[in-house]
Design a protein around this motif. Structure first.
Motif, mmCIF file in Angstrom:
data_model
loop_
_atom_site.group_PDB
_atom_site.id
_atom_site.type_symbol
_atom_site.label_atom_id
_atom_site.label_comp_id
_atom_site.label_asym_id
_atom_site.label_seq_id
_atom_site.Cartn_x
_atom_site.Cartn_y
_atom_site.Cartn_z
ATOM 1 N N TYR A 55 0.780 -1.241 0.000
ATOM 2 C CA TYR A 55 0.000 0.000 0.000
ATOM 3 C C TYR A 55 0.796 1.267 0.000
ATOM 4 O O TYR A 55 0.461 2.234 0.621
ATOM 5 C CB TYR A 55 -1.026 -0.021 1.158
ATOM 6 N N TYR A 56 1.890 1.223 -0.743
ATOM 7 C CA TYR A 56 2.565 2.482 -0.993
ATOM 8 C C TYR A 56 1.687 3.325 -1.915
ATOM 9 O O TYR A 56 1.905 4.492 -2.108
ATOM 10 C CB TYR A 56 3.942 2.249 -1.613
ATOM 11 N N ASP A 57 0.678 2.674 -2.499
ATOM 12 C CA ASP A 57 -0.224 3.398 -3.392
ATOM 13 C C ASP A 57 -1.435 3.967 -2.633
ATOM 14 O O ASP A 57 -2.462 4.277 -3.223
ATOM 15 C CB ASP A 57 -0.681 2.468 -4.521
ATOM 16 N N GLY A 58 -1.299 4.090 -1.351
ATOM 17 C CA GLY A 58 -2.350 4.724 -0.563
ATOM 18 C C GLY A 58 -3.649 3.945 -0.555
ATOM 19 O O GLY A 58 -3.679 2.737 -0.774
ATOM 20 N N ILE A 59 -4.732 4.659 -0.279
ATOM 21 C CA ILE A 59 -6.061 4.051 -0.211
ATOM 22 C C ILE A 59 -6.415 3.390 -1.543
ATOM 23 O O ILE A 59 -7.060 2.347 -1.588
ATOM 24 C CB ILE A 59 -7.126 5.128 0.142
ATOM 25 N N ARG A 60 -5.929 3.992 -2.631
ATOM 26 C CA ARG A 60 -6.224 3.420 -3.933
ATOM 27 C C ARG A 60 -5.761 1.967 -4.032
ATOM 28 O O ARG A 60 -6.481 1.103 -4.527
ATOM 29 C CB ARG A 60 -5.546 4.240 -5.026
ATOM 30 N N GLY A 61 -4.559 1.708 -3.515
ATOM 31 C CA GLY A 61 -4.011 0.347 -3.563
ATOM 32 C C GLY A 61 -4.912 -0.632 -2.822
ATOM 33 O O GLY A 61 -5.182 -1.743 -3.295
ATOM 34 N N ILE A 62 -5.396 -0.201 -1.652
ATOM 35 C CA ILE A 62 -6.261 -1.074 -0.855
ATOM 36 C C ILE A 62 -7.574 -1.322 -1.597
ATOM 37 O O ILE A 62 -8.046 -2.459 -1.696
ATOM 38 C CB ILE A 62 -6.566 -0.435 0.515
ATOM 39 N N LEU A 63 -8.133 -0.239 -2.158
ATOM 40 C CA LEU A 63 -9.424 -0.380 -2.843
ATOM 41 C C LEU A 63 -9.325 -1.272 -4.071
ATOM 42 O O LEU A 63 -10.232 -2.043 -4.366
ATOM 43 C CB LEU A 63 -9.963 0.998 -3.227
ATOM 44 N N LYS A 64 -8.196 -1.186 -4.779
ATOM 45 C CA LYS A 64 -8.020 -2.025 -5.972
ATOM 46 C C LYS A 64 -8.028 -3.505 -5.567
ATOM 47 O O LYS A 64 -8.659 -4.339 -6.214
ATOM 48 C CB LYS A 64 -6.695 -1.715 -6.682
ATOM 49 N N ASP A 65 -7.308 -3.812 -4.501
ATOM 50 C CA ASP A 65 -7.263 -5.206 -4.036
ATOM 51 C C ASP A 65 -8.636 -5.659 -3.559
ATOM 52 O O ASP A 65 -9.082 -6.765 -3.840
ATOM 53 C CB ASP A 65 -6.254 -5.356 -2.894
ATOM 54 N N LEU A 66 -9.280 -4.767 -2.825
ATOM 55 C CA LEU A 66 -10.600 -5.083 -2.300
ATOM 56 C C LEU A 66 -11.582 -5.296 -3.459
ATOM 57 O O LEU A 66 -12.412 -6.212 -3.432
ATOM 58 C CB LEU A 66 -11.052 -3.921 -1.401
ATOM 59 N N HIS A 67 -11.436 -4.479 -4.474
ATOM 60 C CA HIS A 67 -12.297 -4.576 -5.644
ATOM 61 C C HIS A 67 -12.173 -5.962 -6.284
ATOM 62 O O HIS A 67 -13.169 -6.625 -6.581
ATOM 63 C CB HIS A 67 -11.912 -3.482 -6.651
ATOM 64 N N ARG A 68 -10.940 -6.406 -6.466
ATOM 65 C CA ARG A 68 -10.703 -7.733 -7.064
ATOM 66 C C ARG A 68 -11.387 -8.816 -6.244
ATOM 67 O O ARG A 68 -12.044 -9.705 -6.765
ATOM 68 C CB ARG A 68 -9.204 -8.017 -7.108
ATOM 69 N N LYS A 69 -11.225 -8.726 -4.936
ATOM 70 C CA LYS A 69 -11.771 -9.762 -4.059
ATOM 71 C C LYS A 69 -13.297 -9.743 -4.061
ATOM 72 O O LYS A 69 -13.930 -10.791 -4.130
ATOM 73 C CB LYS A 69 -11.252 -9.573 -2.627
ATOM 74 N N VAL A 70 -13.866 -8.542 -3.968
ATOM 75 C CA VAL A 70 -15.331 -8.443 -3.919
ATOM 76 C C VAL A 70 -15.939 -8.941 -5.233
ATOM 77 O O VAL A 70 -16.966 -9.621 -5.230
ATOM 78 C CB VAL A 70 -15.780 -7.004 -3.576
ATOM 79 N N GLN A 71 -15.276 -8.643 -6.363
ATOM 80 C CA GLN A 71 -15.812 -9.128 -7.643
ATOM 81 C C GLN A 71 -15.789 -10.649 -7.698
ATOM 82 O O GLN A 71 -16.651 -11.292 -8.274
ATOM 83 C CB GLN A 71 -15.040 -8.544 -8.846
ATOM 84 N N ARG A 72 -14.794 -11.243 -7.065
ATOM 85 C CA ARG A 72 -14.737 -12.708 -7.038
ATOM 86 C C ARG A 72 -15.867 -13.283 -6.193
ATOM 87 O O ARG A 72 -16.454 -14.303 -6.538
ATOM 88 C CB ARG A 72 -13.390 -13.183 -6.515
ATOM 89 N N LEU A 73 -16.143 -12.610 -5.094
ATOM 90 C CA LEU A 73 -17.264 -13.063 -4.259
ATOM 91 C C LEU A 73 -18.563 -12.942 -5.047
ATOM 92 O O LEU A 73 -19.430 -13.816 -4.991
ATOM 93 C CB LEU A 73 -17.352 -12.221 -2.980
ATOM 94 N N LYS A 74 -18.653 -11.866 -5.823
ATOM 95 C CA LYS A 74 -19.849 -11.617 -6.613
ATOM 96 C C LYS A 74 -20.035 -12.737 -7.640
ATOM 97 O O LYS A 74 -21.123 -13.305 -7.779
ATOM 98 C CB LYS A 74 -19.712 -10.261 -7.316
ATOM 99 N N THR A 75 -18.966 -13.070 -8.347
ATOM 100 C CA THR A 75 -19.048 -14.146 -9.338
ATOM 101 C C THR A 75 -19.442 -15.454 -8.666
ATOM 102 O O THR A 75 -20.277 -16.208 -9.173
ATOM 103 C CB THR A 75 -17.673 -14.327 -10.022
#
Ligand SMILES: [Zn+2]
Length: 500
Positions: A437-457
């Motif tokens: 997370y040197y990329d700040g909140i954006r880095g966390i959200l990107k990872d979270l986004h990937r995970k949530v989309q997998r849960l969605k699928t």
């Protein structure tokens, strides 16, 4: 297993060892200074990083009780009547053994002696070379079609460090590992997922071999223009042999030590320079063989590369900065901000009443809304909507929902979920060198986004299974990161031009 001591050593860079004819009486420190231009401090760091042969282990599992009995029976059978050891004096027996060890009898005598070795931490590249010893050998090797390789280790040749390519190499390996795990989670069987695995992954082999085959193998593979890993295997076998039959260990040497001439595989590869060519006009077929013994390191580069684990530039790592403000940080511990994570995890102690289905839907909707506000911020640079939505209460509620769903799906208790999430956190920190997370909140959200989309699928296909288990733990972990990050005012966009 042989304990390699100060006087009894093997170099993990080039696999030279204290029992090699050109290293007798010399120390490891002298060797690494002379051959590789580095001091013991840097060498120790290489060992800690798992460079070269540092992961290779050899253990002798089985060996003959008595080599004399077997050898003399073999030797005397051809010329004497029925064998009887008592017929010979001790002196005669010892002489016969000596003559045999000098190679002055039929070499079949060595086929009477069998040894079994457990070999661990060898690359698949070298195990492939090893199993070409077909005569007098038997192997049993860890399979790839019936074993999981998502968490397997891999070998890093020292020449890659010397060339300044360690980071690229590790990156490629981690990428490969990710794809392997992803294939596996997507239902691809072991036997097909393995096609993505590179030669450097480690394997285990049990090798049973008679001494004649072992000796031939060592004579060839101990030559310094052979791969350093095969050299290392032979050296470690020799160390093991020294403990039980030193007289047999003594003749496990490169063939050129007998002839004092360089002629490895008919001079197929360039020699190491230890001995002159066999014939004046001889030349090598492949002149560019990498001889590990000659690897030299640029000290400046080594400092930069090998230190990266221990000194992630703090300015790039906001969580690390956050943790540095606290006291009692265990320096050896991966994930220096772990206490924040743990505190945050433990906070949610009132189990939320949801069903799996409604809980998951809630997670997906809440997050998608949050993410869309973030995307708006990225295009407009106005974070008002995002901040209005991502309030402390909202995030706490989001976390509690994930915790509740995780508890329901896996039928575990809170402590188990916390300890699993904690474990995931440790493993990931170790893998990413504490540089998340040197990329700040954006880095966390990107990872979270990937995970949530997998849960969605998973939810859409009605396929929530054990494969989603890590996804849920990851989601929980990332949400906690998000909470801690928001609390500590981690920048939304992180730092540009990150270099580590
Ligand atoms: Zn060396």
């Amino acid at each position: 297993m042989t304990k390699i001591t100060k006087d009894n050593w093997m170099c993990i860079i080039c696999s030279s060892a204290s029992h090699d004819s050109d290293e007798f009486g010399k120390t490891l420190e002298e060797h690494i200074k002379r051959q590789h231009g580095i001091d013991k401090k840097i060498y120790d760091r290489f060992v800690a990083e798992g460079i070269g042969a540092s992961k290779l282990k050899v253990k002798m599992l089985n060996y003959p009780n008595d080599i004399k009995l077997a050898m003399i029976s073999f030797l005397s059978q051809t010329w004497g009547p029925t064998f009887n050891l008592e017929k010979y004096s001790d002196e005669e027996v010892n002489n016969m053994i000596k003559i045999a060890l000098k190679g002055k009898t039929l070499s079949t005598v060595f086929e009477s002696l069998n040894f079994t070795f457990q070999i661990d931490g060898l690359s698949r590249a070298s195990s492939h070379q090893l199993v070409r010893v077909r005569i007098g050998s038997g192997f049993s090797q860890k399979g790839m079609s019936d074993a999981y390789y998502g968490d397997t280790d891999y070998i890093i040749p020292a020449s890659i460090v010397a060339a300044g390519k360690l980071e690229e190499y590790k990156k490629a390996m981690e990428e490969t590992r990710k794809v392997y795990i992803d294939l596996f989670k997507s239902g691809v069987a072991y036997q097909d997922a393995r096609f993505i695995l590179p030669h450097c992954v480690t394997t285990s082999v049990v090798w049973t071999v008679n001494y004649l085959a072992l000796k031939n193998f060592c004579n060839k593979r101990m030559m310094r223009n052979q791969s350093w890993e095969m050299n290392a295997l032979c050296e470690l076998i020799k160390f093991e042999m020294e403990k039980v039959y030193p007289e047999l260990a003594d003749i496990l040497v490169p063939a050129c030590d007998y002839s004092k001439k360089c002629n490895s595989f008919g001079n197929l590869f360039e020699g190491c320079g230890k001995y002159p060519l066999e014939k004046q006009h001889d030349r090598y077929v492949f002149e560019s063989a990498q001889i590990a013994r000659n690897i030299k390191f640029n000290n400046e580069y080594v400092e930069k590369t090998i230190n990266h684990n221990k000194s992630v530039k703090p300015v790039n790592n906001h969580f690390l900065l956050l943790a540095q403000e606290k006291e009692n940080i265990d320096k050896e511990f991966y994930g220096k901000y772990a206490h924040e994570i743990c505190d945050e995890l433990k906070k949610s102690n009132k189990p939320k009443q949801v069903s799996v289905d409604s809980g998951l839907k809630n997670i997906i909707t809440t997050f998608n809304q949050l993410y869309s506000y973030f995307e708006q911020y990225e295009t407009t640079n106005d974070s008002t909507k995002f901040h209005n939505y991502a309030t402390a209460e909202k995030l706490e509620d989001f976390k509690d929902t994930i915790m509740a769903v995780t508890l329901l799906i896996f039928n575990k208790n809170r402590d188990e979920v916390i300890s699993e999430t904690w474990h995931v956190h440790q493993v990931k920190n170790k893998k990413y060198n504490d540089g998340w997370y040197y990329d700040g909140i954006r880095g966390i959200l990107k990872d979270l986004h990937r995970k949530v989309q997998r849960l969605k699928t998973g939810l859409e296909n009605n396929q929530l299974s054990c494969y989603q288990e890590t996804d849920l733990y990851d989601t929980l972990l990332y949400v906690v990161f998000l909470i801690v990050g928001m609390q500590s005012k981690l920048p939304l966009k992180g730092v540009q031009n990150v270099d580590f």
